[in-house]
Write a protein that holds these residues in place. Structure first.
Motif, short mmCIF file in Angstrom:
data_model
loop_
_atom_site.label_atom_id
_atom_site.label_comp_id
_atom_site.label_asym_id
_atom_site.label_seq_id
_atom_site.Cartn_x
_atom_site.Cartn_y
_atom_site.Cartn_z
N GLY A 254 -6.42 12.62 6.39
CA GLY A 254 -7.04 13.13 5.30
C GLY A 254 -6.55 12.75 3.78
N VAL A 255 -7.35 12.95 2.97
CA VAL A 255 -7.05 12.66 1.56
C VAL A 255 -6.90 14.06 0.64
CG1 VAL A 255 -7.40 11.40 -0.45
CG2 VAL A 255 -7.77 10.41 1.97
N ASN A 256 -5.85 14.20 0.10
CA ASN A 256 -5.71 15.39 -0.67
C ASN A 256 -5.64 14.91 -2.30
OD1 ASN A 256 -5.17 17.56 -2.47
ND2 ASN A 256 -3.52 18.41 -0.93
N PRO A 257 -6.78 15.21 -3.11
CA PRO A 257 -6.84 14.57 -4.37
C PRO A 257 -5.63 15.02 -5.31
CG PRO A 257 -8.90 15.55 -3.80
CD PRO A 257 -7.92 15.78 -2.35
N GLU A 258 -5.25 16.18 -4.97
CA GLU A 258 -4.03 16.74 -5.82
C GLU A 258 -2.61 16.08 -5.48
OE1 GLU A 258 -3.39 20.82 -4.97
OE2 GLU A 258 -5.13 21.56 -5.96
N ARG B 62 -6.55 5.18 3.47
CA ARG B 62 -7.28 6.54 4.25
C ARG B 62 -8.43 6.53 4.31
NH1 ARG B 62 -2.56 11.13 3.08
NH2 ARG B 62 -0.75 10.23 4.42
N LEU B 63 -9.05 6.44 3.20
CA LEU B 63 -10.66 6.66 3.18
C LEU B 63 -11.22 5.23 3.73
CD1 LEU B 63 -10.69 7.42 -0.86
CD2 LEU B 63 -11.41 8.79 1.22
N MET B 64 -10.83 4.13 3.63
CA MET B 64 -11.25 2.97 4.48
C MET B 64 -11.25 3.41 5.93
SD MET B 64 -9.93 -0.99 4.30
CE MET B 64 -8.60 -0.65 4.90
N LEU B 65 -10.11 3.89 6.25
CA LEU B 65 -9.87 4.16 7.61
C LEU B 65 -10.90 5.38 8.23
CD1 LEU B 65 -5.97 4.12 8.30
CD2 LEU B 65 -7.70 2.51 9.08
N ILE B 66 -11.12 6.39 7.33
CA ILE B 66 -12.01 7.33 7.70
C ILE B 66 -13.29 6.75 7.92
CG2 ILE B 66 -13.12 9.55 6.64
CD1 ILE B 66 -10.30 10.08 5.58
N GLU B 67 -13.82 5.96 6.91
CA GLU B 67 -15.20 5.50 6.78
C GLU B 67 -15.50 4.45 8.05
OE1 GLU B 67 -17.51 7.05 5.18
OE2 GLU B 67 -16.12 8.16 4.07
N VAL C 46 1.00 -1.19 -0.20
CA VAL C 46 -0.04 -0.03 0.03
C VAL C 46 0.78 1.22 -0.02
CG1 VAL C 46 -1.65 1.37 1.37
CG2 VAL C 46 -2.00 -1.07 1.16
N GLY C 47 1.79 1.40 0.66
CA GLY C 47 2.86 2.54 0.99
C GLY C 47 3.35 2.77 -0.35
N ALA C 48 3.44 1.98 -1.36
CA ALA C 48 4.32 2.18 -2.48
C ALA C 48 3.51 3.03 -3.57
CB ALA C 48 4.40 0.97 -3.27
N SER C 49 2.19 3.36 -3.56
CA SER C 49 1.48 3.74 -4.54
C SER C 49 0.59 4.96 -3.76
CB SER C 49 0.65 2.85 -5.21
OG SER C 49 -0.53 3.62 -5.78
N PRO C 50 0.51 6.24 -4.19
CA PRO C 50 -0.26 7.29 -3.78
C PRO C 50 -1.83 6.85 -3.60
CG PRO C 50 1.25 8.04 -5.33
CD PRO C 50 1.39 6.81 -5.28
N GLN C 51 -2.09 5.99 -4.92
CA GLN C 51 -3.43 5.83 -4.92
C GLN C 51 -3.90 4.68 -3.98
OE1 GLN C 51 -1.50 5.84 -7.62
NE2 GLN C 51 -2.14 7.62 -8.52
N ILE D 227 -12.69 10.01 -5.72
CA ILE D 227 -12.23 9.84 -4.21
C ILE D 227 -13.94 9.71 -3.79
CG2 ILE D 227 -11.82 11.06 -2.28
CD1 ILE D 227 -9.44 12.11 -3.35
N ALA D 228 -14.99 10.73 -3.96
CA ALA D 228 -16.28 10.58 -3.54
C ALA D 228 -16.84 9.19 -3.86
CB ALA D 228 -17.24 11.49 -4.40
N GLY D 229 -16.48 8.69 -5.33
CA GLY D 229 -17.09 7.22 -5.72
C GLY D 229 -16.68 6.20 -4.73
N MET D 230 -15.19 6.48 -4.34
CA MET D 230 -14.72 5.45 -3.65
C MET D 230 -15.63 5.41 -1.94
SD MET D 230 -10.74 5.49 -4.65
CE MET D 230 -10.32 4.62 -3.10
N ARG D 231 -15.65 6.73 -1.79
CA ARG D 231 -16.09 6.71 -0.18
C ARG D 231 -17.70 6.44 -0.40
NH1 ARG D 231 -15.51 12.46 2.91
NH2 ARG D 231 -16.31 10.91 4.35
N GLY D 232 -18.34 6.64 -1.38
CA GLY D 232 -19.74 6.05 -1.49
C GLY D 232 -19.79 4.53 -1.61
#
Length: 208
Positions: A170-174, A70-75, A59-64, A183-188
């Motif tokens: 946090g997740v910064n799209p940039e 992070r999104l999984m942890l947030i939700e 996981v750490g090897a890719s920004p995506q 990102i919104a789709g993944m969160r949904g």
């Protein structure tokens, strides 16, 4: 700096209803046979520990990938209280699934809080013996520990004065190369998965 925590061996003894004071660091975890997934994960040993270690390296090897984690942890964390309450209500008898979860949480939260509170009392006592009240004591701990810790500090005569919340994840799209829509789709998608789990736990409670 003081490392205020129990060892994996002490947690293992407590989970088995044994005296954690009998555990010795490096002495193994006879209460779980040394192969319990929870303790393998915590100690980094065994199949689960090595598996998670490998996953984190990947996981750490890719920004995506980091963004997805992070999104999984947030939700997950934002729904953790409700899910734990529902899971803790399952299994009416002492040996039920809910009882096992409740026992685990009692050990992971209460027993570890006791260690921190003892160290806080020791620090206060040392300060009083030397030059008066300590100016500041900071405790770095997970949010799940803080409610009971606050109640315990209140019994020691302390009163909350202010609360300040800071962003932990946090997740910064940039920084990820992903669009806000992605990102919104993944969160949904993750929210839908978690909601299905919550609804499943509710159905299990009704059936009991």
């Amino acid at each position: 700096w003081v490392n205020s925590d129990t060892t994996a061996e002490e947690l293992s003894y407590a989970m088995a209803g044994m005296d954690p004071d009998d555990a010795r660091p490096g002495g193994g975890m006879p209460a779980t046979g040394g192969g319990d997934p929870l303790f393998d994960l915590m100690s980094g040993r065994g199949f689960m520990g090595k598996l998670i270690g490998g996953v984190l390296m990947f996981v750490g090897a890719s920004p995506q990938s980091r963004a997805m984690l992070r999104l999984m942890l947030i939700e997950t964390l934002s729904n953790a209280d409700e899910m734990m309450d529902l899971a803790g209500g399952l299994g009416g008898d002492e040996e039920g699934a809910g009882a096992g979860i409740q026992k685990m949480m009692d050990v992971l939260i209460d027993q570890r809080n006791d260690v921190v509170l003892e160290d806080i009392e020791d620090a206060i006592e040392r300060a009083r013996l030397n030059d008066g009240e300590p100016a500041t004591i900071a405790v770095f701990y997970g949010a799940g520990h803080l409610l009971e810790m606050e109640r315990s500090l209140a019994t020691m005569g302390y009163t909350p004065t202010e609360t300040e919340w800071v962003d932990a994840i946090g997740v910064n799209p940039e920084e990820t190369g992903m669009s806000s829509q992605q990102i919104a789709g993944m969160r949904g998608m993750m929210q839908s998965m978690i909601q299905r789990q919550v609804e499943g736990l509710r159905r299990m409670q009704k059936q009991e």
